[in-house]
Motif scaffolding. Structure first.
Motif, short mmCIF file in Angstrom:
data_model
loop_
_atom_site.label_atom_id
_atom_site.label_comp_id
_atom_site.label_asym_id
_atom_site.label_seq_id
_atom_site.Cartn_x
_atom_site.Cartn_y
_atom_site.Cartn_z
N PHE A 156 29.77 44.66 42.06
CA PHE A 156 28.91 45.84 42.18
C PHE A 156 28.97 47.09 41.68
CE2 PHE A 156 29.04 43.15 46.19
CZ PHE A 156 27.55 43.17 46.44
N HIS A 157 29.85 46.79 40.64
CA HIS A 157 29.99 48.00 39.70
C HIS A 157 30.83 49.09 39.95
CE1 HIS A 157 27.42 45.72 37.12
NE2 HIS A 157 26.43 45.68 38.05
N ASP A 158 31.67 49.08 40.95
CA ASP A 158 32.51 49.94 41.66
C ASP A 158 33.44 50.43 40.43
OD1 ASP A 158 31.37 49.48 44.06
OD2 ASP A 158 33.15 48.38 44.84
N PRO A 159 33.56 51.88 40.60
CA PRO A 159 34.69 52.31 39.65
C PRO A 159 35.99 52.19 39.99
CG PRO A 159 33.59 54.02 40.56
CD PRO A 159 32.86 52.79 41.21
N ILE A 160 37.05 51.91 38.96
CA ILE A 160 38.30 51.82 39.35
C ILE A 160 39.16 53.05 38.99
CG2 ILE A 160 40.65 50.61 38.79
CD1 ILE A 160 38.80 48.05 38.11
N ASP A 161 39.84 53.62 39.97
CA ASP A 161 40.64 54.73 39.68
C ASP A 161 41.95 54.51 39.22
OD1 ASP A 161 41.93 57.25 39.70
OD2 ASP A 161 41.68 57.54 41.88
N TYR A 162 42.28 54.48 37.99
CA TYR A 162 43.64 53.99 37.28
C TYR A 162 44.66 55.01 37.75
CZ TYR A 162 41.11 50.10 35.03
OH TYR A 162 40.52 48.88 34.71
N ASP A 163 44.25 56.14 38.04
CA ASP A 163 45.11 57.13 38.33
C ASP A 163 45.69 57.49 39.84
OD1 ASP A 163 45.63 57.99 35.74
OD2 ASP A 163 43.72 58.79 35.51
N GLY A 164 45.01 56.53 40.77
CA GLY A 164 45.19 56.70 42.20
C GLY A 164 46.82 56.41 42.53
N ASN A 165 47.24 56.98 43.62
CA ASN A 165 48.50 57.03 44.13
C ASN A 165 48.63 55.78 44.95
OD1 ASN A 165 51.26 57.71 44.64
ND2 ASN A 165 50.62 58.77 46.36
N TYR A 166 48.95 54.60 44.31
CA TYR A 166 48.91 53.30 45.09
C TYR A 166 50.50 52.68 45.00
CZ TYR A 166 43.95 53.49 44.20
OH TYR A 166 42.50 53.93 43.96
N ASP A 167 50.86 52.23 46.29
CA ASP A 167 52.19 51.40 46.16
C ASP A 167 52.15 50.22 45.50
OD1 ASP A 167 54.12 52.90 47.92
OD2 ASP A 167 52.16 53.08 48.93
N PHE A 168 50.99 49.69 45.40
CA PHE A 168 50.59 48.44 44.57
C PHE A 168 49.29 48.10 44.49
CE2 PHE A 168 51.28 45.87 48.61
CZ PHE A 168 50.22 45.06 48.57
N VAL A 169 48.77 47.44 43.32
CA VAL A 169 47.41 47.01 43.17
C VAL A 169 47.44 45.52 43.45
CG1 VAL A 169 45.38 46.88 41.71
CG2 VAL A 169 47.08 48.79 41.63
N GLY A 170 46.46 44.88 44.22
CA GLY A 170 46.33 43.53 44.25
C GLY A 170 44.94 43.19 43.60
N ILE A 171 44.90 42.02 42.87
CA ILE A 171 43.64 41.56 42.31
C ILE A 171 43.55 40.08 42.34
CG2 ILE A 171 42.49 41.51 39.95
CD1 ILE A 171 44.61 43.60 38.87
N THR A 172 42.69 39.75 42.89
CA THR A 172 42.14 38.22 43.24
C THR A 172 41.31 37.77 41.79
OG1 THR A 172 41.27 36.60 44.55
CG2 THR A 172 40.11 38.50 44.35
N SER A 173 41.61 36.36 41.55
CA SER A 173 40.75 36.10 40.24
C SER A 173 40.41 34.61 40.32
CB SER A 173 41.60 36.23 39.19
OG SER A 173 41.07 35.76 37.95
N ARG A 174 38.98 34.27 39.97
CA ARG A 174 38.61 32.87 39.66
C ARG A 174 38.95 32.69 38.11
NH1 ARG A 174 32.66 32.83 40.89
NH2 ARG A 174 32.87 34.72 40.03
N THR A 175 38.46 31.46 37.76
CA THR A 175 38.84 31.47 36.05
C THR A 175 37.82 32.18 35.45
OG1 THR A 175 39.30 29.19 36.53
CG2 THR A 175 38.56 29.85 34.46
N ILE A 176 36.65 32.51 35.56
CA ILE A 176 35.72 33.22 34.94
C ILE A 176 36.26 34.75 34.76
CG2 ILE A 176 34.15 33.72 36.70
CD1 ILE A 176 31.73 33.62 34.33
N GLU A 177 36.95 35.08 35.79
CA GLU A 177 37.34 36.52 36.02
C GLU A 177 38.78 36.68 35.50
OE1 GLU A 177 34.82 36.67 40.07
OE2 GLU A 177 37.11 36.20 40.28
N ALA A 178 39.27 35.57 35.02
CA ALA A 178 40.72 35.92 34.66
C ALA A 178 41.08 36.96 33.53
CB ALA A 178 41.43 34.56 34.32
N THR A 179 40.30 36.81 32.48
CA THR A 179 40.68 37.96 31.39
C THR A 179 40.46 39.17 31.62
OG1 THR A 179 39.72 35.84 29.87
CG2 THR A 179 39.82 38.34 29.21
N ARG A 180 39.48 39.51 32.64
CA ARG A 180 39.16 40.89 33.11
C ARG A 180 40.28 41.22 34.11
NH1 ARG A 180 38.18 45.76 32.42
NH2 ARG A 180 37.41 47.13 34.24
N ALA A 181 40.77 40.25 34.94
CA ALA A 181 41.90 40.54 35.64
C ALA A 181 43.01 41.14 34.99
CB ALA A 181 42.19 39.47 36.76
#
Length: 468
Positions: free
Chosen positions: A57-82
């Motif tokens: 949905f083209h949500d922006p990603i805040d790479y400077d957010g104060n996160y304890d950790f970032v979880g990313i799920t991935s299918r094969t087509i999404e792996a490179t981007r993940a």
């Protein structure tokens, strides 16, 4: 081991991301959120803060957010981007957890881009991971096999997902995802499910399912929109294991006053009672893997003993009269399908006004038996995961130039979404609005794909003569 009191774990700020592959489509059929992340959100104790980002949905990603950790799920087509997202967060000193289908079958590859890898269904390991994150002791690997099997389906917390995501309310032309069942007892060579979840088949508690549907309506359905009922996408791997269970599920859905779409084997639709129950329950359309209209091809897929083109025509016609759309999924393999076969299928789809047809090139996905077989035989020639979108040829092709085979399929796919074909579908199929909305979305996407393909590969008229 998991904490006996997960609610006492130090509060965490967690970002969960569903990446979009660079060649992944912007489809009108995409659900409002990723179900794997929905499950994790629903399992997370309330003291933790969750933010959901969905690149589809083209949500922006805040790479400077104060996160304890970032979880990313991935299918094969999404792996490179993940991996790109993961690398960028790690460069900024953030902990990254990678999981999902592709990661589970390629843990060594994924480990280069993450602090922690999750293998398999995360339901019964998630609170342990949260405890470890809170105590600063995240492990390199959490494998579902080291935890109790997932025997129940966690109820989806639609209120929390609404609060954590950027999705608002929609009308019935966009789908809200839900599970009725999870898992599949069968062992199809092209499917990743049995190797990911095992063959355990689990059903929702009927009362909890009803409660989730009502909650989803409250948080995600726009009552004053273009439609009077919400559209739910059943994300079940296989709702129709056998007829009695299927009927029970449909009787339950009928009580919920919704419309829905579902994947089912075409053979269930030979039964008039099943079709009637689907329509009465509110089914907009059934996605069925038809694969081919060529008998020798069906036999190659071990479907020739039960399926024929004539049988497809009768089932589609009977379902149409009953008020049910059948979305046909067709598969192309350069080893057994000729350009003439593709042309014949295009005419078949147009003549019989197949609802929202899908064309795909055979793609052995990591984690499937097909991938293992093709890999062992040296038939996989491309492991650029971006190209695993079922519109690129990643296996060996002796009969055709791979580029021209891809172009032939894509050009034919675009052709079946001509205005004439779309008008034929809208005129001849039930549910006019969903026909119109989805067909236009497919047409726009495919025309864009075709234009990009032609520009990227600089196909000359001389080369294209080999395709026509």
């Amino acid at each position: 081991m998991s904490s006996l009191h997960p609610e006492s774990t130090r509060p965490l700020n967690i970002l969960l991301i569903s990446p979009q592959g660079k060649m992944d489509e912007d489809s009108n059929q995409k659900p409002l959120f990723h179900m794997a992340l929905a499950v994790l959100t629903s399992l997370t104790p309330k003291q933790h803060t969750i933010s959901l980002v969905d690149e589809h949905f083209h949500d922006p990603i805040d790479y400077d957010g104060n996160y304890d950790f970032v979880g990313i799920t991935s299918r094969t087509i999404e792996a490179t981007r993940a991996y790109e997202i993961a690398d960028r967060f790690r460069q900024k000193g953030k902990k990254v957890v990678l999981g999902g289908l592709h990661i589970s079958f390629n843990p060594e590859e994924a480990a280069e881009h993450a602090d922690t890898i999750v293998i398999g269904e995360a339901d019964n390991l998630w609170t342990t991971l949260l405890d470890d994150a809170a105590e600063g002791r995240l492990q390199p690997v959490y494998n579902a096999k080291d935890f109790p099997p997932v025997k129940e389906i966690v109820p989806i917390d639609y209120a929390r997902i609404a609060a954590s995501s950027k999705r608002g309310k929609v009308d019935g032309t966009k789908s809200i995802p839900i599970y009725v069942t999870r898992g599949c007892p069968f062992n199809c060579s092209f499917c990743v499910t049995p190797n990911f979840t095992g063959k355990q088949y689990r059903s929702q508690d009927p009362q909890k399912l009803k409660q989730q549907i009502e909650e989803a309506k409250r948080h995600f359905f726009k009552e004053n929109g273009r439609t009077s009922k919400p559209w739910f996408m059943l994300t079940d791997e296989n709702l129709g294991i056998y007829k009695k269970k299927l009927w029970e599920a449909l009787d339950l859905l009928k009580e919920c006053d919704i419309t829905f779409s579902v994947f089912l084997s075409i053979n269930f639709l030979e039964d008039e009672t099943t079709v009637r129950k689907l329509v009465d329950a509110g089914c907009n359309f059934v996605l069925a893997g038809l694969e081919s209209i060529k008998q020798s091809t069906l036999e190659a897929y071990n479907k020739g003993h039960v399926n024929t083109a004539d049988k497809y025509i009768k089932i589609i016609s009977d379902c149409r009269k009953a008020g049910l759309n059948i979305q046909g999924n067709f598969l192309f393999n350069p080893a057994i399908d000729t350009f003439e076969d593709i042309d014949e299928l295009v005419q078949f789809v147009k003549k019989h006004h197949i609802f929202m047809p899908i064309f795909q090139i055979i793609t052995p996905y990591p984690g499937t038996q097909m991938y293992k077989d093709y890999k062992d035989k040296g038939l996989i020639v491309n492991e650029d995961w971006e190209r695993y979108n079922a519109l690129h040829l990643v296996i060996k092709s002796d009969r055709y130039d791979p580029l021209l085979f891809q172009y032939k399929v894509l050009k034919s796919y675009t052709d079946i979404y001509s205005w004439g074909a779309i008008i034929g579908r809208i005129t001849n199929n039930p549910k006019k609005l969903i026909n119109l909305v989805t067909n236009i979305a497919f047409r726009n996407h495919l025309r864009k794909e075709l234009t990009t393909f032609e520009k990227t590969h600089k196909l000359t008229p001389a080369r294209l003569q080999q395709v026509s």
